[in-house]
Every structure is written in structure tokens, then in C-alpha cells.
Scaffold this active site. Structure first.
Site, PDB file in Angstrom:
ATOM      1  CD  GLU A  35      -3.352   0.573   1.892  1.00  0.00           C
ATOM      2  OE1 GLU A  35      -4.419   1.173   1.677  1.00  0.00           O
ATOM      3  OE2 GLU A  35      -3.164  -0.149   2.893  1.00  0.00           O
ATOM      4  CE1 TYR A 105      -3.333  -4.049   0.965  1.00  0.00           C
ATOM      5  CE2 TYR A 105      -3.312  -2.614  -0.949  1.00  0.00           C
ATOM      6  CZ  TYR A 105      -3.810  -2.945   0.293  1.00  0.00           C
ATOM      7  OH  TYR A 105      -4.793  -2.170   0.864  1.00  0.00           O
ATOM      8  CG  ASP A 144      -2.161  -5.974   4.171  1.00  0.00           C
ATOM      9  OD1 ASP A 144      -2.886  -6.908   4.553  1.00  0.00           O
ATOM     10  OD2 ASP A 144      -2.433  -4.786   4.363  1.00  0.00           O
ATOM     11  CG  ASN A 146      -6.304  -6.747   3.274  1.00  0.00           C
ATOM     12  OD1 ASN A 146      -6.542  -6.134   4.303  1.00  0.00           O
ATOM     13  ND2 ASN A 146      -5.969  -6.137   2.139  1.00  0.00           N
TER      14      ASN A 146
END
Length: 255
Positions: A35, A105, A144, A146
Site C-alpha cells: 500500500e 498486497y 498484507d 488482509n
């Protein structure tokens, strides 16, 4: 070796909060960012002894990944090789003689799960991609992801079962990843520890902090390592960096 993975939630913003000093102090062999929210040419960020590799989203100020490394890769690739997934700067792969190093990501499913279907398609194609690489040589996969995989990884699991990052679909996708022979290193080494890598700040009359763990994960097929979350750096981003060090040998399973 020392590996760092950090969702910085806007690299230009954290550079104003001491990122350069943090980077130098952590002294990593590999430093991954997710990000980054920037385009080429928007920031001059270089460190002596490091090469950097960047994957930018087509959309300005959105997504993006980067890797800084002291080691010269044999090959560098960007994305999954699938056009549907390769416009948001989400994947970087470095190939070395003995292993692949990958930062990702994973898409956020967003409010009201608007992107859940897209995210699940990404997850399916990502596992296929990882497995193809793993047939050739071991991989280190970090980023990441998530997802909070288990109830212990979320402060308020009962009220979040239909929220992005803790839906059954997302958790099952992470279970599927592990079933392919990968290891969630944090949870393997700390099976009962409650510690969060992300803080959600809701501004009402006061700031209320709710923790989420494993929104930044290492899924490694390695042994001989130390692994931890660096929560003191939450002041610079809503996500804390994760660190793995002394990784000496890459295997299919941690033993």
C-alpha cells in the site's frame, strides 16, 4: 537473513514520520512494503547498499508494492501474469538461486464486501501462481494478506464475521493456502499469543482501538528463524511491521 514486511498505508506520509530512520535501524536484507499509494517519480527514496523494485497501480494514490533488498536477484517479475489482476501493483517476485521471494498486497474486500468476489478470484489465482513457483524451488511469501485467520487473531470476532478480512470465504482461502504446504510462521511459533499487527482507530468522542492480527502475514516454507511483530511502529502507520530473522534453510514445512 532478516526480512521485514510492512503495510505503510501511504509511503510518502510515513516518510514524513521517520521512515528513513526506521528503515536504517531495522537493518534488513529484504524490506517489503505494501500500500505504497504512489506513482513512479513521486518520491526519491534510495538507501546505500540496497536495490529497489516497485509495482505501481494504474490508479493514482492506490495500492502498490515495493521491495528493497541487499541481494541481486536472478530475475524480477511483476503481477500474476493475469491481466485482470495486474493493474493494481499488488505482486512482486524476486528469483534467487535457492528460492523465490514474493511480496503481495491481497485486495481488501471493502465495505459491504463490494470486492469479495474479485478478492476470491485473486486468491485462487495467487495460490496457483505460488504453487507453480514452489514446484521449481522453495518460496518465501509475505505481504498484507488482509485476513484474520482465526478468532484469536481478532479482538472482536463475533461482531466481525461479515466484515472484510474475517469472512468465512477469506478465512477458508487462507486455510486453503496452508493446506498446500505453507506455514503461517507467526501462529506456528506463537500458537496462543494474542498480539495485533493492525490497529483500527474509530474517532467518536474518544479514540477506540480494536486490534486485528495477521493482516500482514508471512507464509513461509522455512526453518531456523525468529519472527515477531513490531507494534511500537504503529505510530507511523495503522499497520505494524513484521520481522523474520536468521532464516538459514528453506524447506517445505517448518519442523
Amino acid at each position: 537473513m532478516k526480512f521485514i514486511s510492512w503495510n505503510v498505508n501511504g509511503l510518502r506520509a510515513v516518510c514524513d514520520k521517520g521512515f528513513r530512520e526506521i528503515f536504517s535501524s531495522l537493518d534488513a536484507d529484504f524490506f517489503c512494503l505494501q500500500e505504497t499509494k504512489m506513482q513512479a517519480g513521486q518520491l526519491d527514496l534510495q538507501f546505500d547498499g540496497y536495490q529497489s523494485y516497485w509495482n505501481y497501480a494504474d490508479k493514482k494514490g492506490y495500492s502498490g508494492t515495493a521491495i528493497f533488498t541487499r541481494h541481486q536477484p536472478l530475475n524480477v517479475s511483476y503481477g500474476l501474469g493475469i491481466d485482470e489482476h495486474d493493474h493494481e501493483g499488488r505482486v512482486i517476485t524476486l528469483e534467487f538461486e535457492d528460492f523465490y521471494f514474493i511480496t503481495v498486497y491481497v485486495p481488501n474486500s471493502q465495505d459491504e464486501l463490494k470486492r469479495l468476489d474479485f478478492r476470491m478470484e485473486f486468491e485462487t489465482d495467487l495460490v496457483k501462481y505460488l504453487n507453480r513457483l514452489n514446484e521449481k524451488k522453495p518460496i518465501v511469501y509475505t505481504g498484507d494478506l488482509n485476513v484474520a485467520h482465526n478468532r484469536i487473531d481478532l479482538k472482536n470476532p463475533d461482531t466481525n464475521t461479515h466484515n472484510a478480512g474475517f469472512t468465512k470465504e477469506e478465512r477458508d482461502a487462507f486455510t486453503n493456502l496452508l493446506s498446500n504446504g505453507y506455514v503461517d510462521v507467526w501462529r506456528a511459533l506463537h500458537p496462543e499469543e494474542v498480539k495485533y499487527s493492525m490497529v483500527v482507530i474509530i474517532i467518536l468522542n474518544v479514540k477506540q482501538h480494536s486490534g486485528i492480527n495477521l493482516l500482514v502475514n508471512f507464509a513461509l516454507n522455512v526453518r531456523n528463524h525468529w519472527f515477531g511483530i513490531l507494534p511500537k511502529l504503529l505510530a507511523t502507520s495503522s499497520n505494524a511491521p513484521l520481522r523474520a530473522v536468521n532464516i538459514k534453510k528453506f524447506l517445505k514445512i517448518v519442523v
